[in-house]
Design a protein around this motif. Sequence first.
Motif, PDB file in Angstrom:
ATOM      1  N   PHE A  59       0.825  -1.197   0.000  1.00 46.03           N
ATOM      2  CA  PHE A  59       0.000   0.000   0.000  1.00 46.03           C
ATOM      3  C   PHE A  59       0.861   1.248   0.000  1.00 46.03           C
ATOM      4  CE2 PHE A  59       1.231   0.035   4.369  1.00 46.03           C
ATOM      5  CZ  PHE A  59       0.992   1.315   4.867  1.00 46.03           C
ATOM      6  N   TRP A  60       0.197   2.388  -0.157  1.00 47.44           N
ATOM      7  CA  TRP A  60       0.816   3.709  -0.055  1.00 47.44           C
ATOM      8  C   TRP A  60      -0.146   4.614   0.693  1.00 47.44           C
ATOM      9  CZ3 TRP A  60       0.208   7.807  -4.350  1.00 47.44           C
ATOM     10  CH2 TRP A  60       0.853   8.998  -3.972  1.00 47.44           C
ATOM     11  N   TYR A  61       0.348   5.328   1.688  1.00 47.95           N
ATOM     12  CA  TYR A  61      -0.521   6.224   2.448  1.00 47.95           C
ATOM     13  C   TYR A  61      -1.198   7.259   1.547  1.00 47.95           C
ATOM     14  CZ  TYR A  61       0.687   4.775   7.218  1.00 47.95           C
ATOM     15  OH  TYR A  61       0.826   4.077   8.410  1.00 47.95           O
ATOM     16  N   GLY A  62      -0.528   7.673   0.472  1.00 52.91           N
ATOM     17  CA  GLY A  62      -1.091   8.690  -0.394  1.00 52.91           C
ATOM     18  C   GLY A  62      -2.061   8.178  -1.438  1.00 52.91           C
ATOM     19  N   CYS A  63      -2.294   6.876  -1.483  1.00 55.23           N
ATOM     20  CA  CYS A  63      -3.166   6.270  -2.492  1.00 55.23           C
ATOM     21  C   CYS A  63      -4.634   6.338  -2.063  1.00 55.23           C
ATOM     22  CB  CYS A  63      -2.747   4.813  -2.691  1.00 55.23           C
ATOM     23  SG  CYS A  63      -3.936   3.796  -3.568  1.00 55.23           S
ATOM     24  N   PRO A  64      -5.486   7.009  -2.842  1.00 53.77           N
ATOM     25  CA  PRO A  64      -6.908   7.094  -2.490  1.00 53.77           C
ATOM     26  C   PRO A  64      -7.578   5.726  -2.393  1.00 53.77           C
ATOM     27  CG  PRO A  64      -6.367   8.709  -4.171  1.00 53.77           C
ATOM     28  CD  PRO A  64      -5.176   7.808  -4.049  1.00 53.77           C
ATOM     29  N   SER A  65      -7.214   4.810  -3.283  1.00 56.25           N
ATOM     30  CA  SER A  65      -7.807   3.475  -3.249  1.00 56.25           C
ATOM     31  C   SER A  65      -7.408   2.715  -1.987  1.00 56.25           C
ATOM     32  CB  SER A  65      -7.396   2.687  -4.499  1.00 56.25           C
ATOM     33  OG  SER A  65      -7.906   3.277  -5.660  1.00 56.25           O
ATOM     34  N   CYS A  66      -6.161   2.891  -1.542  1.00 56.92           N
ATOM     35  CA  CYS A  66      -5.711   2.262  -0.296  1.00 56.92           C
ATOM     36  C   CYS A  66      -6.492   2.817   0.893  1.00 56.92           C
ATOM     37  CB  CYS A  66      -4.215   2.492  -0.091  1.00 56.92           C
ATOM     38  SG  CYS A  66      -3.160   1.760  -1.364  1.00 56.92           S
ATOM     39  N   ASN A  67      -6.744   4.116   0.869  1.00 57.37           N
ATOM     40  CA  ASN A  67      -7.514   4.755   1.926  1.00 57.37           C
ATOM     41  C   ASN A  67      -8.928   4.194   1.987  1.00 57.37           C
ATOM     42  OD1 ASN A  67      -8.132   6.866   3.924  1.00 57.37           O
ATOM     43  ND2 ASN A  67      -9.314   7.798   2.255  1.00 57.37           N
ATOM     44  N   THR A  68      -9.549   4.010   0.829  1.00 61.73           N
ATOM     45  CA  THR A  68     -10.903   3.462   0.771  1.00 61.73           C
ATOM     46  C   THR A  68     -10.934   2.005   1.208  1.00 61.73           C
ATOM     47  OG1 THR A  68     -11.450   4.959  -1.056  1.00 61.73           O
ATOM     48  CG2 THR A  68     -12.873   3.053  -0.761  1.00 61.73           C
ATOM     49  N   PHE A  69      -9.918   1.265   0.840  1.00 61.45           N
ATOM     50  CA  PHE A  69      -9.843  -0.171   1.122  1.00 61.45           C
ATOM     51  C   PHE A  69      -9.555  -0.473   2.586  1.00 61.45           C
ATOM     52  CE2 PHE A  69      -7.191  -4.215   0.392  1.00 61.45           C
ATOM     53  CZ  PHE A  69      -8.308  -5.043   0.393  1.00 61.45           C
TER      54      PHE A  69
END
Length: 215
Positions: A59-69
């Motif tokens: 993951f990446w903290y800056g990734c919107p999809s990671c945040n949603t997931f």
Amino acid sequence: MKRRDFTLAALGGGGLLAASLPGVVAAQGGPVEGRDFVKLNQPVTAVPGGGKVDVVEFFWYGCPSCNTFEPMLDGWIKKLPADVAFRRAHVSFTAQHETHAKIFYALEASGQFDALHRKVFAEIHQQRKRLDKESDIVAFVAAAGGDAAKFGEAFNSFGVATKVRQGKQLSDAYKIDGVPAIGVAGRWFTSPSMAGGYDKVLLVTESLIQRARKS
């Protein structure tokens, strides 16, 4: 999000990229190799032992999809059986990713992951803070109720630098070029964009865990 799309300028939109794709998990016969997941030609050798099935989220903290997931993943992790060992690896595709990777591993090293992990996501995606400078990161940790001194020491430590390097080596070994993605047993990986959504990628992951048990 694919590697080429990684930019903090994109934080304003596109967060549901992976979830918007049509479902592709086979209705019968389980997930399909090459469509719902990838089998590595060269298995990852640095997989923790102990008889458990190793599952790693990239993951990446800056990734919107990671945040949603993240909330869905967190609930899934809590229900994993005892023979599955889950861990996270932060990617380091660019200097920005590497800075955020240092946040992640410094939180782990300083014993503040549980308290601050979700708050990092919120600071970036809800408060629209970049967290790309050490002074801003340490100030955030303090404002979020963390131990800034302990975090700062870990952030610049040899141990965290080693963890960042190992995380990059692991993502390279899995051939990860987008996040979020999930690797299983050093042999397969899947992602929401491949499986057709956040819920479906967890179903594919469970199927891969079963394959790992049988083998």
